[in-house]
Design a protein around this motif. Sequence first.
Motif, PDB file in Angstrom:
ATOM      1  N   SER A  34      12.454  49.642  48.233  1.00 32.08           N
ATOM      2  CA  SER A  34      13.012  48.741  49.238  1.00 32.08           C
ATOM      3  C   SER A  34      14.183  47.932  48.698  1.00 32.08           C
ATOM      4  N   SER A  35      14.272  47.801  47.357  1.00 35.03           N
ATOM      5  CA  SER A  35      15.351  47.022  46.764  1.00 35.03           C
ATOM      6  C   SER A  35      16.701  47.719  46.897  1.00 35.03           C
ATOM      7  N   LEU A  36      16.706  48.995  47.297  1.00 35.96           N
ATOM      8  CA  LEU A  36      17.971  49.701  47.471  1.00 35.96           C
ATOM      9  C   LEU A  36      18.802  49.077  48.584  1.00 35.96           C
ATOM     10  N   SER A  37      18.176  48.258  49.422  1.00 31.53           N
ATOM     11  CA  SER A  37      18.899  47.617  50.513  1.00 31.53           C
ATOM     12  C   SER A  37      19.945  46.636  50.017  1.00 31.53           C
ATOM     13  N   THR A  38      19.862  46.254  48.758  1.00 28.31           N
ATOM     14  CA  THR A  38      20.853  45.336  48.198  1.00 28.31           C
ATOM     15  C   THR A  38      21.956  46.068  47.449  1.00 28.31           C
ATOM     16  N   ARG A  39      21.877  47.385  47.373  1.00 21.92           N
ATOM     17  CA  ARG A  39      22.816  48.154  46.551  1.00 21.92           C
ATOM     18  C   ARG A  39      23.973  48.700  47.375  1.00 21.92           C
ATOM     19  N   ARG A  40      25.154  48.692  46.753  1.00 21.36           N
ATOM     20  CA  ARG A  40      26.354  49.238  47.389  1.00 21.36           C
ATOM     21  C   ARG A  40      26.785  50.483  46.628  1.00 21.36           C
ATOM     22  N   VAL A  41      27.004  51.546  47.372  1.00 21.55           N
ATOM     23  CA  VAL A  41      27.402  52.825  46.782  1.00 21.55           C
ATOM     24  C   VAL A  41      28.801  53.181  47.271  1.00 21.55           C
ATOM     25  N   ASN A  55      27.950  63.885  54.151  1.00 18.06           N
ATOM     26  CA  ASN A  55      27.031  63.484  55.213  1.00 18.06           C
ATOM     27  C   ASN A  55      25.579  63.607  54.780  1.00 18.06           C
ATOM     28  N   GLU A  56      25.246  64.657  54.048  1.00 22.41           N
ATOM     29  CA  GLU A  56      23.860  64.851  53.621  1.00 22.41           C
ATOM     30  C   GLU A  56      23.441  63.808  52.593  1.00 22.41           C
ATOM     31  N   VAL A  57      24.294  63.574  51.612  1.00 20.95           N
ATOM     32  CA  VAL A  57      23.957  62.585  50.589  1.00 20.95           C
ATOM     33  C   VAL A  57      23.928  61.188  51.190  1.00 20.95           C
ATOM     34  N   ARG A  58      24.890  60.873  52.053  1.00 22.97           N
ATOM     35  CA  ARG A  58      24.921  59.556  52.679  1.00 22.97           C
ATOM     36  C   ARG A  58      23.688  59.335  53.557  1.00 22.97           C
ATOM     37  N   ARG A  59      23.247  60.383  54.233  1.00 16.83           N
ATOM     38  CA  ARG A  59      22.071  60.258  55.096  1.00 16.83           C
ATOM     39  C   ARG A  59      20.853  59.774  54.294  1.00 16.83           C
ATOM     40  N   VAL A  60      20.641  60.367  53.138  1.00 17.20           N
ATOM     41  CA  VAL A  60      19.487  59.988  52.316  1.00 17.20           C
ATOM     42  C   VAL A  60      19.667  58.584  51.741  1.00 17.20           C
ATOM     43  N   LEU A  61      20.877  58.277  51.293  1.00 18.58           N
ATOM     44  CA  LEU A  61      21.133  56.946  50.737  1.00 18.58           C
ATOM     45  C   LEU A  61      20.878  55.858  51.781  1.00 18.58           C
ATOM     46  N   GLU A  62      21.426  56.051  52.974  1.00 16.88           N
ATOM     47  CA  GLU A  62      21.273  55.039  54.018  1.00 16.88           C
ATOM     48  C   GLU A  62      19.838  54.960  54.519  1.00 16.88           C
ATOM     49  N   ALA A  66      20.533  51.857  51.310  1.00 16.99           N
ATOM     50  CA  ALA A  66      21.782  51.590  50.592  1.00 16.99           C
ATOM     51  C   ALA A  66      22.937  51.370  51.567  1.00 16.99           C
ATOM     52  N   HIS A  67      23.892  50.548  51.148  1.00 17.50           N
ATOM     53  CA  HIS A  67      25.127  50.344  51.907  1.00 17.50           C
ATOM     54  C   HIS A  67      26.186  51.268  51.295  1.00 17.50           C
ATOM     55  N   VAL A  68      26.696  52.211  52.083  1.00 20.75           N
ATOM     56  CA  VAL A  68      27.612  53.240  51.586  1.00 20.75           C
ATOM     57  C   VAL A  68      29.015  52.992  52.124  1.00 20.75           C
ATOM     58  N   ALA A 182      16.776  57.482  42.997  1.00 18.06           N
ATOM     59  CA  ALA A 182      15.900  57.072  41.895  1.00 18.06           C
ATOM     60  C   ALA A 182      16.697  56.464  40.750  1.00 18.06           C
ATOM     61  N   ALA A 183      17.871  57.033  40.479  1.00 16.95           N
ATOM     62  CA  ALA A 183      18.714  56.511  39.397  1.00 16.95           C
ATOM     63  C   ALA A 183      19.255  55.125  39.740  1.00 16.95           C
ATOM     64  N   ILE A 184      19.651  54.927  40.991  1.00 12.10           N
ATOM     65  CA  ILE A 184      20.194  53.628  41.407  1.00 12.10           C
ATOM     66  C   ILE A 184      19.112  52.553  41.321  1.00 12.10           C
ATOM     67  N   ILE A 185      17.886  52.897  41.708  1.00 12.24           N
ATOM     68  CA  ILE A 185      16.793  51.938  41.656  1.00 12.24           C
ATOM     69  C   ILE A 185      16.555  51.441  40.229  1.00 12.24           C
ATOM     70  N   LYS A 186      16.804  52.311  39.242  1.00 14.15           N
ATOM     71  CA  LYS A 186      16.630  51.914  37.843  1.00 14.15           C
ATOM     72  C   LYS A 186      17.731  50.974  37.364  1.00 14.15           C
ATOM     73  N   ASP A 187      18.722  50.759  38.203  1.00 14.75           N
ATOM     74  CA  ASP A 187      19.824  49.851  37.912  1.00 14.75           C
ATOM     75  C   ASP A 187      20.735  50.425  36.822  1.00 14.75           C
ATOM     76  N   ARG A 188      21.121  49.640  35.831  1.00 11.98           N
ATOM     77  CA  ARG A 188      22.096  50.090  34.838  1.00 11.98           C
ATOM     78  C   ARG A 188      21.446  50.994  33.794  1.00 11.98           C
ATOM     79  N   HIS A 189      22.246  51.953  33.318  1.00 11.12           N
ATOM     80  CA  HIS A 189      21.759  52.928  32.339  1.00 11.12           C
ATOM     81  C   HIS A 189      22.489  52.702  31.018  1.00 11.12           C
TER      82      HIS A 189
END
Length: 218
Positions: A34-41, A55-62, A66-68, A182-189
Amino acid sequence: MKNPPQLFGIPVDESIMALGMLQADQLASGIDASSLSTRRVAVLAGDGLDECQLNEVRRVLEANGAHVDVVSNRSGPLRGVSGGQVDVDHHWLDMPSVMFDAVYIPGGHGSVETLRQDPDALTFMQQAYEHGKSLAATGQAVALLEELGVALPDRVGEGTSPGIVTDHDAQALERVAEEFVAAIIKDRHWRRHEPAEAAMAPLMPSSSHQGSTGLGPI
């Protein structure tokens, strides 16, 4: 004498950097989807992008909150390889990579060539990588990351460079998007810059060191 590691061009004490990476890993382990709602891609693209991949990748992100934003070298809509149009949200000079949590680069020969020939676009990608942010690329855009020196996974799901997700053939877009989420949720790498043996070594920080991983939206 070994040169000290740098963070954003500033020499950093190794023990402080290691402590920051450990704390970031520990914080990320407690973050839910749920924290992905604060992330900007940022979607980095130009004319001739593959809008079907986008469109396919954005669909899953949104769908994950996520804000794309589409970021390009022009303000008008982009022409897709399948005849569609994609609205542009920002010029990459007005919204640099420090404003985003992650970057996705879709395929499409014309779009990839635009990025390849523009120093500002290359800087956008390189800074996102150096700042430990998640990156995804599909189709022809995978080669662009490789040209920048990014260590690519052999296939989807094999993240040899943490936070990097790619699919050269663009045949597993939904899985790419899920891996990207999943990678975005982990934040910085941060550990992508750390030698493997150092990443595995136990951390014994000195009590004299104080710091924070709250580096802000960069």
